[in-house]
Design a protein around this motif. Structure first.
Motif, short mmCIF file in Angstrom:
data_model
loop_
_atom_site.label_atom_id
_atom_site.label_comp_id
_atom_site.label_asym_id
_atom_site.label_seq_id
_atom_site.Cartn_x
_atom_site.Cartn_y
_atom_site.Cartn_z
N GLU A 1 5.62 4.49 1.77
CA GLU A 1 6.11 5.79 2.26
C GLU A 1 6.82 5.65 3.61
O GLU A 1 7.90 6.20 3.83
N ILE A 2 6.22 4.84 4.52
CA ILE A 2 6.81 4.65 5.85
C ILE A 2 8.11 3.86 5.76
O ILE A 2 9.11 4.20 6.40
N ASN A 3 8.13 2.79 4.96
CA ASN A 3 9.35 1.97 4.81
C ASN A 3 10.49 2.77 4.20
O ASN A 3 11.65 2.61 4.58
N SER A 4 10.14 3.65 3.26
CA SER A 4 11.16 4.50 2.65
C SER A 4 11.73 5.48 3.68
O SER A 4 12.93 5.74 3.71
N LYS B 1 0.85 -1.19 0.00
CA LYS B 1 0.00 0.00 0.00
C LYS B 1 0.89 1.25 0.00
O LYS B 1 2.03 1.21 0.42
N GLU B 2 0.29 2.34 -0.45
CA GLU B 2 1.05 3.57 -0.59
C GLU B 2 1.66 4.03 0.74
O GLU B 2 2.81 4.46 0.79
N ASP B 3 0.87 3.94 1.84
CA ASP B 3 1.40 4.39 3.14
C ASP B 3 2.51 3.46 3.62
O ASP B 3 3.46 3.89 4.27
N ALA B 4 2.43 2.16 3.28
CA ALA B 4 3.48 1.21 3.66
C ALA B 4 4.79 1.57 2.96
O ALA B 4 5.87 1.58 3.57
#
Length: 405
Positions: free
Chosen positions: A66-69, A61-64
């Motif tokens: 973004e957070i992992n990055s 997912k997009e938020d996943a």
């Protein structure tokens, strides 16, 4: 030195029992030499979406993403800070890395804060590249400086940038007068304190060196060692009390090997090896300096090893000799000296001095060989013993001149 650090960095969820929401805060945990510090990435996630093995958010997912990055970027930055500190041979702690990342004003560091930071680093590396005695020495110096601040300035701490040359001379005066330290002890405490100041300069916490005009000068001290006659008397003396007999054996062993207390105390049968010449050698790394020391075992030392080889206590503890605490040994050595008729203030370190002077240099062993066996890093340290031997030769020859005339 810094390459001995243990360093880990992971992302984790923060446990918050009283939090109403189920979403957990994501933290980056730094661990350096067992000391931890955490930095929040200011993102929350449902714990069910967290992969505890990968330490990242599950899914695509997009938020996943973004957070992992964000996690990867932060870890990369922290690793760069760590690597730079190691490269510059600076003090590395988890708190130090965190402070640099957060941009805290490290220019306003205080003396005791930095001193504690240094001592924590030393403590975490005891047994790696520092000894317990080194940590104790820095802790004692910390206590002296802390008490000096209260006595001289009525302060619990002081900014590093406030330390100037008069601070050092006042500290020296305080140690000699209030603490009743002799000159050399005072200078050694000052030298320990200087190490803290040097670290502060390296870390850009201090602009000017208050030690620039100060010179640490140790006075030559009379090193106590046994003469050939005194050593023989101690070896041949019969002691009815077992504890005195054992202390004598350990002391004499070090007179013929040059080992210090801390090195003989930790000596095990594994430290005894056969050399290329087919003879037995002691092979150890000196605790104080980390320098390797290899010493051929002289017959008298070998006989002492043989004496305790089958002793149940040695077998159970894995030690080579029955070494008790340094404090108790030094107390018993006074008793040994008295019973043997030796009118010298014996401490355990006199055994090492005896090896360097009476046993080796006085018998024509080259000073370079003695230096290697003692594990000295600095050749000038060994030259002190050569000077002692020369003084004895001079006195003996003067006595001979008077006798002949």
């Amino acid at each position: 030195m810094q390459n001995q650090n243990t360093y880990t960095i992971i992302a984790r969820l923060k446990k918050e029992k009283r939090l109403k929401t189920k979403r957990a805060l994501i933290m980056i945990r730094l661990t350096v030499n067992g000391q931890r510090s955490e930095i929040s990435i200011k993102r929350r996630i449902d714990p069910e979406r967290w992969d505890s093995h990968a330490n990242r958010v599950k899914g695509n997912k997009e938020d996943a993403k973004e957070i992992n990055s964000l996690i990867d970027t932060l870890i990369l930055k922290l690793n760069k800070i760590y690597n730079k500190l190691v490269e510059n041979d600076e003090i590395v702690t988890a708190t130090r890395i965190k402070d640099i990342y957060l941009g805290k004003d490290v220019r306003n560091r205080t003396l005791l804060e930095v001193f504690k930071l240094h001592n924590e680093m030393v403590k975490s590396r005891v047994g790696v590249d520092f000894s317990t005695s080194t940590y104790t020495r820095y802790q004692t110096t910390f206590d002296h400086v802390s008490n000096f601040l209260l006595h001289q300035y009525k302060l619990n701490d002081i900014l590093l940038k406030q330390i100037q040359y008069p601070f050092i001379t006042d500290l020296e005066h305080y140690l000699k007068t209030n603490r009743k330290c002799n000159h050399n002890s005072t200078q050694k405490y000052i030298r320990n304190f200087r190490k803290i100041i040097n670290n502060a300069i390296k870390n850009d916490w201090l602009d000017k060196d208050p030690f620039k005009a100060y010179r640490v000068k140790l006075k030559d001290t009379k090193r106590v060692f046994l003469t050939k006659e005194e050593l023989t008397a101690l070896e041949e003396k019969q002691f009815a009390i077992n504890r005195l007999d054992q202390v004598r054996d350990v002391f004499v062993f070090c007179c013929y090997t040059g080992l210090s207390y801390v090195d003989v105390e930790k000596l095990t049968p594994k430290g005894i090896v056969k050399g290329h010449d087919g003879e037995y050698w002691i092979s150890v790394d000196r605790t104080k300096t980390g320098s390797p020391s290899s010493v051929p075992i002289l017959p008298k030392a070998l006989r002492i090893i043989e004496k305790y080889k089958d002793d149940p206590r040695m077998i159970n503890t894995g030690r080579l000799l029955p070494v008790i605490s340094n404090q108790r040994i030094n107390a018993y050595l006074k008793e040994l000296a008295s019973l043997t008729g030796i009118e010298k203030k014996l401490t355990f370190h006199a055994a090492r001095h005896t090896f360097a002077t009476t046993v080796t240099l006085s018998n024509g062993i080259p000073i370079e060989t003695v230096s290697a066996m003692l594990g000295h890093k600095n050749f000038r340290t060994t030259q002190i013993y050569a000077k002692v031997v020369q003084e004895k030769i001079s006195r003996d020859m003067q006595a001979l001149k008077e006798k002949l005339s």
